[in-house]
Design a protein around this motif. Structure first.
Motif, PDB file in Angstrom:
ATOM      1  N   ILE A 277       1.303  -1.141   0.202  1.00 24.34           N
ATOM      2  CA  ILE A 277       0.008   0.210   0.005  1.00 24.34           C
ATOM      3  C   ILE A 277       1.061   1.276   0.036  1.00 24.34           C
ATOM      4  N   GLU A 278       1.832   1.282   1.007  1.00 29.44           N
ATOM      5  CA  GLU A 278       2.751   2.219   1.065  1.00 29.44           C
ATOM      6  C   GLU A 278       3.968   2.682  -0.164  1.00 29.44           C
ATOM      7  N   HIS A 279       3.743   1.366  -1.069  1.00 31.12           N
ATOM      8  CA  HIS A 279       4.416   1.410  -2.544  1.00 31.12           C
ATOM      9  C   HIS A 279       3.427   2.259  -3.518  1.00 31.12           C
ATOM     10  N   GLY A 280       2.280   2.017  -3.206  1.00 27.57           N
ATOM     11  CA  GLY A 280       0.767   1.637  -4.520  1.00 27.57           C
ATOM     12  C   GLY A 280       0.875   0.591  -5.640  1.00 27.57           C
ATOM     13  N   GLY A 281       2.022  -0.042  -5.520  1.00 25.77           N
ATOM     14  CA  GLY A 281       1.945  -1.411  -5.777  1.00 25.77           C
ATOM     15  C   GLY A 281       1.164  -1.538  -7.681  1.00 25.77           C
ATOM     16  N   GLN A 282       2.208  -0.226  -8.239  1.00 23.99           N
ATOM     17  CA  GLN A 282       1.453  -0.264  -9.325  1.00 23.99           C
ATOM     18  C   GLN A 282       2.531  -0.851 -10.378  1.00 23.99           C
ATOM     19  N   GLY A 283       1.832  -1.100 -11.315  1.00 21.74           N
ATOM     20  CA  GLY A 283       2.913  -2.419 -12.201  1.00 21.74           C
ATOM     21  C   GLY A 283       3.300  -3.362 -11.530  1.00 21.74           C
ATOM     22  N   LEU A 284       2.167  -3.808 -10.892  1.00 24.60           N
ATOM     23  CA  LEU A 284       2.165  -4.978  -9.637  1.00 24.60           C
ATOM     24  C   LEU A 284       1.381  -6.566 -10.144  1.00 24.60           C
ATOM     25  N   TYR A 285       1.056  -8.062 -10.493  1.00 26.77           N
ATOM     26  CA  TYR A 285       0.681  -8.735 -10.733  1.00 26.77           C
ATOM     27  C   TYR A 285       0.150  -8.633  -9.270  1.00 26.77           C
ATOM     28  N   GLN A 286      -0.388  -9.055  -8.529  1.00 25.37           N
ATOM     29  CA  GLN A 286      -0.761  -9.672  -7.241  1.00 25.37           C
ATOM     30  C   GLN A 286      -1.673 -11.029  -6.528  1.00 25.37           C
ATOM     31  N   PRO A 287      -1.529 -11.938  -7.837  1.00 28.07           N
ATOM     32  CA  PRO A 287      -2.404 -12.711  -7.682  1.00 28.07           C
ATOM     33  C   PRO A 287      -2.257 -13.635  -6.564  1.00 28.07           C
ATOM     34  N   LEU A 288      -1.807 -13.680  -5.657  1.00 26.10           N
ATOM     35  CA  LEU A 288      -2.520 -14.500  -4.119  1.00 26.10           C
ATOM     36  C   LEU A 288      -1.783 -13.678  -2.591  1.00 26.10           C
ATOM     37  N   ASP A 289      -3.231 -13.783  -2.045  1.00 24.96           N
ATOM     38  CA  ASP A 289      -3.004 -13.377  -0.577  1.00 24.96           C
ATOM     39  C   ASP A 289      -2.265 -14.620   0.383  1.00 24.96           C
ATOM     40  N   LEU A 290      -0.755 -14.817   0.632  1.00 23.19           N
ATOM     41  CA  LEU A 290      -0.119 -15.906   1.417  1.00 23.19           C
ATOM     42  C   LEU A 290      -0.082 -15.994   2.493  1.00 23.19           C
ATOM     43  N   LYS A 291      -1.221 -15.596   3.224  1.00 24.97           N
ATOM     44  CA  LYS A 291      -1.407 -16.175   4.431  1.00 24.97           C
ATOM     45  C   LYS A 291      -0.640 -15.825   5.470  1.00 24.97           C
ATOM     46  N   ILE A 292       0.748 -15.037   5.041  1.00 26.39           N
ATOM     47  CA  ILE A 292       1.827 -15.780   5.631  1.00 26.39           C
ATOM     48  C   ILE A 292       2.422 -14.215   6.524  1.00 26.39           C
ATOM     49  N   ALA A 293       2.938 -14.246   7.751  1.00 30.25           N
ATOM     50  CA  ALA A 293       3.303 -12.844   8.450  1.00 30.25           C
ATOM     51  C   ALA A 293       2.434 -12.114   8.820  1.00 30.25           C
ATOM     52  N   GLN A 294       1.350 -12.957   9.037  1.00 27.14           N
ATOM     53  CA  GLN A 294       0.190 -11.625   9.407  1.00 27.14           C
ATOM     54  C   GLN A 294       0.521 -11.515  10.978  1.00 27.14           C
ATOM     55  N   CYS A 295      -0.493  -9.866  10.779  1.00 27.54           N
ATOM     56  CA  CYS A 295      -0.268  -9.197  12.004  1.00 27.54           C
ATOM     57  C   CYS A 295      -1.516  -7.694  11.700  1.00 27.54           C
ATOM     58  N   ARG A 296      -1.827  -7.027  12.644  1.00 18.42           N
ATOM     59  CA  ARG A 296      -2.926  -5.755  12.163  1.00 18.42           C
ATOM     60  C   ARG A 296      -1.832  -4.513  12.185  1.00 18.42           C
ATOM     61  N   MET A 297      -2.740  -3.883  11.170  1.00 18.66           N
ATOM     62  CA  MET A 297      -2.065  -1.917  11.328  1.00 18.66           C
ATOM     63  C   MET A 297      -2.774  -1.539  12.524  1.00 18.66           C
ATOM     64  N   SER A 298      -2.043  -0.572  13.354  1.00 17.47           N
ATOM     65  CA  SER A 298      -3.414  -0.603  14.505  1.00 17.47           C
ATOM     66  C   SER A 298      -2.436   1.350  15.225  1.00 17.47           C
ATOM     67  N   VAL A 299      -3.770   1.870  15.577  1.00 17.05           N
ATOM     68  CA  VAL A 299      -3.301   3.461  16.378  1.00 17.05           C
ATOM     69  C   VAL A 299      -3.220   3.094  17.554  1.00 17.05           C
ATOM     70  N   ALA A 300      -2.491   3.486  18.263  1.00 18.37           N
ATOM     71  CA  ALA A 300      -1.963   3.559  19.304  1.00 18.37           C
ATOM     72  C   ALA A 300      -1.178   4.572  20.479  1.00 18.37           C
ATOM     73  N   VAL A 301      -1.455   4.444  21.983  1.00 22.67           N
ATOM     74  CA  VAL A 301      -1.708   5.810  22.485  1.00 22.67           C
ATOM     75  C   VAL A 301      -0.914   5.105  24.190  1.00 22.67           C
ATOM     76  N   PRO A 302      -0.219   6.198  24.160  1.00 19.89           N
ATOM     77  CA  PRO A 302       0.501   6.295  25.662  1.00 19.89           C
ATOM     78  C   PRO A 302      -1.428   5.337  26.608  1.00 19.89           C
ATOM     79  N   ALA A 303      -0.875   4.737  27.840  1.00 24.10           N
ATOM     80  CA  ALA A 303      -1.868   4.764  28.225  1.00 24.10           C
ATOM     81  C   ALA A 303      -2.718   5.279  29.201  1.00 24.10           C
ATOM     82  N   HIS A 304      -2.407   6.499  29.409  1.00 26.47           N
ATOM     83  CA  HIS A 304      -2.676   7.982  30.111  1.00 26.47           C
ATOM     84  C   HIS A 304      -3.571   8.772  28.688  1.00 26.47           C
ATOM     85  N   PHE A 305      -3.120   8.828  27.576  1.00 24.77           N
ATOM     86  CA  PHE A 305      -3.835   9.498  26.861  1.00 24.77           C
ATOM     87  C   PHE A 305      -5.213   9.112  26.311  1.00 24.77           C
TER      88      PHE A 305
END
Ligand code: AMP
Length: 218
Positions: A75-103
């Protein structure tokens, strides 16, 4: 010759079983070898080791025919010119927003405060906060995002979370789940046409191995 771009670490390790399913063994260990081009058991398939964020660039410009890269990096790269045939389901994680516990993130958002957000993933963060109508000043960092709120550099971070232990160790809490992340196979579009006979079997073997992992019943 088919060239596959991988980054060292989790993506390399988790791609090995998929390559094995395609009958391909990598003949050197990147953790002990200093080589950047690794031979495989197929004389016409080689692996090149590049920085994770460079994988889409190598594949886009044909420095590699195939690559494995995180959805975040794509997503950050933009994916131009790339064929993306498969989600390999590896290195799975999530993108999150995090803050200090007191905020108090919820009330800062409710009050329409302007937030300072540190992240390596500026495109994802920009789109997410724009979608919520939250005004942000993005601070681009290249690593150790967790440090930014602890030093007063930022109110919040946008980063990858897997077990949550890194956030916990730094007294940060997850306040938004932006998206699930996993790694994708990316293919150079010209290579897919010109080297179809060599590349198709690799894509098909990867697809079968993923389907088997998802449903292990024979
Ligand atoms: P954790 O402590 O398990 O939640 O892992 C969080 C740390 O690992 C953060 O510094 C993340 O940037 C990094 N991380 C977690 N998952 C991944 C992934 N799939 N790819 C790259 N970095 C990751």
């Amino acid at each position: 010759m088919i060239t596959l771009a991988l980054s060292k670490g989790r993506i390399f390790d988790e791609t090995l079983p998929l390559l094995a399913a395609a009958g391909i063994q990598v003949l050197e260990d990147p953790e002990t070898s200093r080589k950047l081009i690794l031979p495989t058991s197929h004389a016409d398939v080689r692996v090149v080791l590049v920085r994770a964020s460079d994988v889409p660039t190598y594949v886009e410009y044909g420095g590699a025919d195939l690559g494995v890269t995180g959805k975040d990096t794509l997503i950050e790269h933009g994916g131009q010119g790339l064929y993306q045939p498969l989600d390999l389901k590896i290195a799975q994680c999530r993108m999150s927003v995090a803050v200090p516990a007191h905020f108090d993130y919820a009330s800062a958002v409710r009050q329409g405060s302007r937030l300072r957000v540190a992240t390596k993933y500026t495109a994802i963060a920009r789109e997410f906060f724009a979608g919520k109508g939250v005004h942000v000043d993005l601070i681009k960092l290249y690593g150790s995002m967790e440090l930014a709120p602890l030093t007063g550099l930022a109110d919040a971070i946008v980063d990858l979370v897997s077990t949550g232990k890194t956030l916990q160790a730094n007294q940060l809490v997850e306040v938004e789940h932006i998206m699930d992340i996993s790694s994708r196979l990316v293919v150079n579009q010209a290579a897919l046409k010109l080297k179809q006979a060599s590349i198709r079997p690799i894509i098909d073997a990867f697809a079968q191995a993923i389907a088997k992992t998802a449903d292990p019943t024979p």
